[in-house]
Scaffold this active site. Structure first.
Site, PDB file in Angstrom:
ATOM      1  N   TYR A  77     -18.648  14.319  25.527  1.00 19.34           N
ATOM      2  CA  TYR A  77     -19.942  14.938  25.214  1.00 19.34           C
ATOM      3  C   TYR A  77     -19.830  16.397  24.764  1.00 19.34           C
ATOM      4  CZ  TYR A  77     -23.269  11.352  26.710  1.00 19.34           C
ATOM      5  OH  TYR A  77     -24.034  10.223  26.792  1.00 19.34           O
TER       6      TYR A  77
ATOM      7  N   LYS B 259     -11.960   4.572  34.288  1.00 22.63           N
ATOM      8  CA  LYS B 259     -11.212   3.598  33.481  1.00 22.63           C
ATOM      9  C   LYS B 259      -9.786   4.125  33.371  1.00 22.63           C
ATOM     10  CE  LYS B 259     -10.723  -0.031  30.875  1.00 22.63           C
ATOM     11  NZ  LYS B 259     -10.715  -1.407  31.436  1.00 22.63           N
TER      12      LYS B 259
ATOM     13  N   ASP C 279     -15.544  -1.407  33.408  1.00 31.77           N
ATOM     14  CA  ASP C 279     -15.890  -2.773  32.960  1.00 31.77           C
ATOM     15  C   ASP C 279     -16.238  -3.648  34.165  1.00 31.77           C
ATOM     16  OD1 ASP C 279     -13.216  -2.500  33.714  1.00 31.77           O
ATOM     17  OD2 ASP C 279     -12.436  -3.878  32.193  1.00 31.77           O
TER      18      ASP C 279
ATOM     19  N   ASP D  90     -23.594   7.602  31.479  1.00 33.27           N
ATOM     20  CA  ASP D  90     -24.671   7.333  30.523  1.00 33.27           C
ATOM     21  C   ASP D  90     -24.849   5.822  30.368  1.00 33.27           C
ATOM     22  OD1 ASP D  90     -26.553   7.804  28.399  1.00 33.27           O
ATOM     23  OD2 ASP D  90     -24.965   7.205  27.012  1.00 33.27           O
TER      24      ASP D  90
ATOM     25  N   ASP E 129     -28.030   2.985  32.040  1.00 32.72           N
ATOM     26  CA  ASP E 129     -28.969   2.156  31.271  1.00 32.72           C
ATOM     27  C   ASP E 129     -28.946   0.743  31.842  1.00 32.72           C
ATOM     28  OD1 ASP E 129     -29.756   4.210  29.550  1.00 32.72           O
ATOM     29  OD2 ASP E 129     -29.566   2.979  27.750  1.00 32.72           O
TER      30      ASP E 129
HETATM   31  C1  IPM Z   1     -29.365  10.178  28.539  1.00 34.39           C
HETATM   32  C2  IPM Z   1     -29.452  10.104  27.048  1.00 34.39           C
HETATM   33  C3  IPM Z   1     -28.686  11.274  26.432  1.00 34.39           C
HETATM   34  C4  IPM Z   1     -27.243  11.176  26.895  1.00 34.39           C
HETATM   35  C5  IPM Z   1     -28.792  11.336  24.884  1.00 34.39           C
HETATM   36  C6  IPM Z   1     -30.230  11.450  24.437  1.00 34.39           C
HETATM   37  C7  IPM Z   1     -27.952  12.423  24.295  1.00 34.39           C
HETATM   38  O1  IPM Z   1     -28.982   8.866  26.591  1.00 34.39           O
HETATM   39  O2  IPM Z   1     -29.826  11.177  29.109  1.00 34.39           O
HETATM   40  O3  IPM Z   1     -28.872   9.229  29.153  1.00 34.39           O
HETATM   41  O4  IPM Z   1     -26.429  10.489  26.250  1.00 34.39           O
HETATM   42  O5  IPM Z   1     -26.920  11.795  27.894  1.00 34.39           O
HETATM   43 MG    MG Z   2     -28.498   7.523  28.136  1.00 29.49          MG
END
Ligand code: IPM
Ligand code: MG
Length: 353
Positions: free
Chosen positions: A136, A187, A219, A243, A247
């Site tokens: 990042y 990983k 994984d 990240d 999700d």
């Molecule tokens: C998050 C988002 C951000 C990240 C993006 C918008 C850059 O996906 O906060 O999870 O990757 O950290």
């Molecule tokens: Mg994200």
């Protein structure tokens, strides 16, 4: 004394969901007798298009004087990929050294979970995502751009200091959670640089003999989160993997409509935001679910020391979800402001035991 909140509502659905988060904050302030002093900043893609400004230094300095920051969402196809995200979210996380990205994954009712046979007893974890290192914060390098011999790189790099502080934070958090269980997600079998995480985790673990530990490659961690989410309680991981797995985790608790996060550096200014993006297709339609932002506001209330207000909001939200007044978390099922109304109404009816 008033709590001073700096707000960047941002792009897409950001302004709509932030408006509901602020309504809930104001309702909590009225009820629990604290004051809020809110300063809204216009930054985001629209502002960049109009002015070429992303996050000007004078505003950035001013924002640092606030007690907390609330962020809506950033991302808009009219801007170059990543420009505004890195310039606003990235800058706030990195320049303020907010090294902890705390992402709770807590399922409140079985009907919001896409997994068969899993309910609130199985899905209650917190992912501690490192927030200031990894690919990042590295510069992308494109050699021989656009040619057949192009090479693109952006290193995954980790410092011992950065690794140790996030791992210590995660152990401290695991200690105050009932199960006292911490999983390291990396990983290191393929990205050997992450051997640093494996080693530092083992070293720090010696200071926390009461914490049970586990180690999963990312994984396998994704597989486990689906197959046996109950095997994960507190987990710590790198920025990029954090990240991704959060999700996945958001889906376990009912989707992007509810997942919230706190960007923290203990003792310093905190930044609170939903996990979701700006969802430009839904912008302005009053259909996005503001619960993720409202949940981020609950985390902010706790951080501001307003724990009674936070607990009341949390209880109210749980009652709405479990009692069925919020029927579904899908887009369009309830209007954005309707969810705000419901939370405020339910808060008024909630007294803590
Ligand atoms: C998050 C988002 C951000 C990240 C993006 C918008 C850059 O996906 O906060 O999870 O990757 O950290
Ligand atoms: Mg994200």
């Amino acid at each position: 004394m008033a709590h001073h909140i700096a707000v960047i509502a941002g792009d897409g659905i950001g302004p709509e969901v932030v408006a509901q988060g602020l309504r809930v904050m104001h309702a909590a302030a009225g009820r629990f007798g604290f004051e809020l002093d809110v300063t809204e900043y216009p930054y985001g893609t629209e502002h960049w298009i109009a002015t070429e400004e992303i996050l000007p230094d004078d505003s950035f300095a001013e924002i640092q004087q606030a007690d907390a920051i609330l962020l809506g969402a950033i991302g808009d196809p009219r801007a170059p990929v990543g420009l505004i995200e890195r310039g606003i979210i990235g800058r706030l996380r990195w320049d303020l050294d907010l090294y902890v990205n705390l992402r709770p994954i807590k399922l409140l009712d079985e009907r919001f979970c896409p997994l068969k046979g899993k309910g609130p007893a199985e899905i209650d974890m917190v992912i501690v995502r490192e927030n200031t290192e990894d690919a990042y914060v590295q510069k992308p390098i494109f050699e021989n751009l656009g040619t057949p011999s192009e090479v693109a790189s952006q290193p995954m790099s980790y410092t011992r200091k950065g690794t140790e502080r996030i791992i210590r934070y995660a152990f401290d958090l695991a200690m105050v959670r009932p199960r006292k269980h911490l999983t390291l997600i990396d990983k290191a079998n393929a990205v050997r640089a992450q051997d640093l995480y494996t080693r530092v985790f083992a070293e720090v673990a010696e200071d926390y003999p009461e914490v049970d530990t586990a180690h999963l490659y990312v994984d396998a961690a994704c597989m486990r989160m689906i197959e046996s989410p109950e095997s994960i309680d507190t987990a710590v991981t790198t920025n990029l993997f954090g990240d991704i797995v959060t999700d996945l985790g958001a889906m376990l608790q009912g989707g992007m409509g509810v997942a919230a996060s706190a960007n923290l550096h203990p003792g310093k200014l905190g930044l609170f935001e939903s996990v979701h993006g700006s969802f430009p297709q839904a912008a302005g339609k009053n259909i996005a679910n503001p619960l993720a932002t409202i949940n981020a506001c609950v985390m902010m209330l706790n951080y501001l020391g307003e724990s009674e207000a936070a607990q009341t909001a949390e209880t109210a939200i749980a009652e709405l979800l479990q009692g069925g007044r919020i029927r579904s978390l899908e887009v369009g099922e309830h209007a954005t402001d309707e969810i705000g109304d419901l939370v405020i109404e339910q808060m008024a009816a909630t007294t803590l035991a």
